[in-house]
Write an enzyme that holds these catalytic residues in place. Structure first.
Site, PDB file in Angstrom:
ATOM      1  N   ASP A  83       0.827  -1.214   0.000  1.00  0.00           N
ATOM      2  CA  ASP A  83       0.000   0.000   0.000  1.00  0.00           C
ATOM      3  C   ASP A  83       0.856   1.255   0.000  1.00  0.00           C
ATOM      4  OD1 ASP A  83      -2.722  -0.340  -0.053  1.00  0.00           O
ATOM      5  OD2 ASP A  83      -2.977  -0.482   2.117  1.00  0.00           O
ATOM      6  N   LYS A 113      -0.273  -0.579  -4.214  1.00  0.00           N
ATOM      7  CA  LYS A 113      -1.729  -0.376  -4.171  1.00  0.00           C
ATOM      8  C   LYS A 113      -2.015   1.089  -3.841  1.00  0.00           C
ATOM      9  CE  LYS A 113      -4.705  -2.286  -0.976  1.00  0.00           C
ATOM     10  NZ  LYS A 113      -5.283  -1.101  -0.303  1.00  0.00           N
ATOM     11  N   GLU A 115      -5.219   3.757  -3.070  1.00  0.00           N
ATOM     12  CA  GLU A 115      -6.642   3.975  -2.795  1.00  0.00           C
ATOM     13  C   GLU A 115      -7.142   5.166  -3.600  1.00  0.00           C
ATOM     14  OE1 GLU A 115      -7.931   4.338   1.285  1.00  0.00           O
ATOM     15  OE2 GLU A 115      -6.701   2.627   1.880  1.00  0.00           O
ATOM     16  N   GLU A 182     -13.960  -2.657  -1.829  1.00  0.00           N
ATOM     17  CA  GLU A 182     -14.208  -2.768  -0.378  1.00  0.00           C
ATOM     18  C   GLU A 182     -15.559  -2.180   0.017  1.00  0.00           C
ATOM     19  OE1 GLU A 182     -11.046  -1.525   2.256  1.00  0.00           O
ATOM     20  OE2 GLU A 182     -12.305  -1.799   4.029  1.00  0.00           O
TER      21      GLU A 182
HETATM   22  O1  KIV Z   1      -4.845  -1.911   4.308  1.00  0.00           O
HETATM   23  C1  KIV Z   1      -5.322  -3.029   4.055  1.00  0.00           C
HETATM   24  O2  KIV Z   1      -5.055  -4.033   4.727  1.00  0.00           O
HETATM   25  C2  KIV Z   1      -6.187  -3.125   2.890  1.00  0.00           C
HETATM   26  C3  KIV Z   1      -6.955  -4.380   2.662  1.00  0.00           C
HETATM   27  C4  KIV Z   1      -7.812  -4.733   3.778  1.00  0.00           C
HETATM   28  C5  KIV Z   1      -7.645  -4.386   1.361  1.00  0.00           C
HETATM   29  O3  KIV Z   1      -6.272  -2.198   2.154  1.00  0.00           O
END
Ligand code: KIV
Length: 263
Positions: A83, A113, A115, A182
């Protein structure tokens, strides 16, 4: 065997579900790899389940790098997504690409990743152009907690659904190879489908190409909050509590260490 993006798409095409877990440390990663989990995610949810913060906003890029390095050591042969934390990709295109590059270089992750939806499509396109695969994350996006007010199911109103549909179109057209969906009703998330990207659900029902849950939720060590979508596969909190209490008792009673644990 480590799955590539190509092999993940092959699974999707063959209607084989993809398993993904969010982990934040070496031991959890090692267990997941041994179990044959397809994809690991170092999610910024570590701000909550590891750091004890009320949300993910205070997580820094350095934290993600630190945790991702540990996870990579524990799972060298598993596809790894990391992330980008709050404010590491929002400031400017240049800063975002630089930070994603630093993360990939230092952690040996396979993808980042991000958002957010349509607004980030140009960034996704640029990242893909420079060789950084992107997993997008739409629907309930916890980095928007101060705007949305609380963690809740998204897309209840028709106008919200239109906007989430557009996010989905835009991030997948921009080249995101995977999209986390989500906090969406099953009936709505069913409509978010494309050959262009793999869909991974969390609280979005069973029609996505795969599912993701947080390790600490699966093993039941998070006992202070339990959203409906979480399934605890074991009561880890009470198993650990029992073990720690037994240790304390044995130390106090002089039973530990016994001869068996003494050199
Ligand atoms: O931060 C996280 O763990 C996530 C997942 C739950 C999709 O974004």
């Amino acid at each position: 065997m480590k799955l590539s993006i190509e092999l993940l798409f092959k699974k999707k095409k063959e209607y084989k579900k993809i398993s993904m877990i969010a982990v934040n440390n070496y031991i959890s990663a090692k267990i997941c790899q041994e179990a044959g989990i397809d994809v690991l995610l170092v999610g910024d949810s570590l701000g909550m389940v590891f750091q004890g913060e009320p949300n993910t906003l205070s997580v820094e890029l350095e934290h993600m790098i630190y945790h991702a390095k540990a996870v990579r050591r524990g799972a060298p042969d598993t596809f790894l997504i990391v992330d980008m934390p709050f404010m590491s990709y929002q400031i400017s295109m240049e800063k975002a690409i630089e930070n994603c590059g630093i993360l990939i270089k230092q952690t040996k992750a396979d993808a980042v990743k991000i958002e957010g939806g349509s607004y980030f499509a140009p960034l996704i396109e640029n990242l893909v152009q420079v060789g950084i695969p992107v997993c997008a994350h739409i629907g309930l996006t916890p980095q928007w907690i101060n705007t949305i007010g609380r963690f809740k199911v998204m897309g209840k109103k028709e106008s919200e659904q239109e906007s989430i549909k557009k996010d989905f179109e835009d991030v997948t057209n921009a080249g995101a190879f995977m999209v986390v969906l989500e906090g969406l009703s099953y009936n709505f998330s069913k409509s978010l489908k494309t050959d262009r990207a793999i869909t991974i659900g969390i609280g979005a029902g069973k029609d996505t190409d795969g599912q993701v849950l947080v390790f600490e939720d699966i093993v039941g060590v998070v006992d202070f909050v339990k959203p409906k979508f979480v399934k605890r596969y074991v009561d880890g909190k009470n198993i650990f509590l029992g073990a720690i209490k037994s240790y304390k008792k044995e130390v106090e009673e002089g039973l530990f260490p016994s001869d068996e644990h003494t050199y």
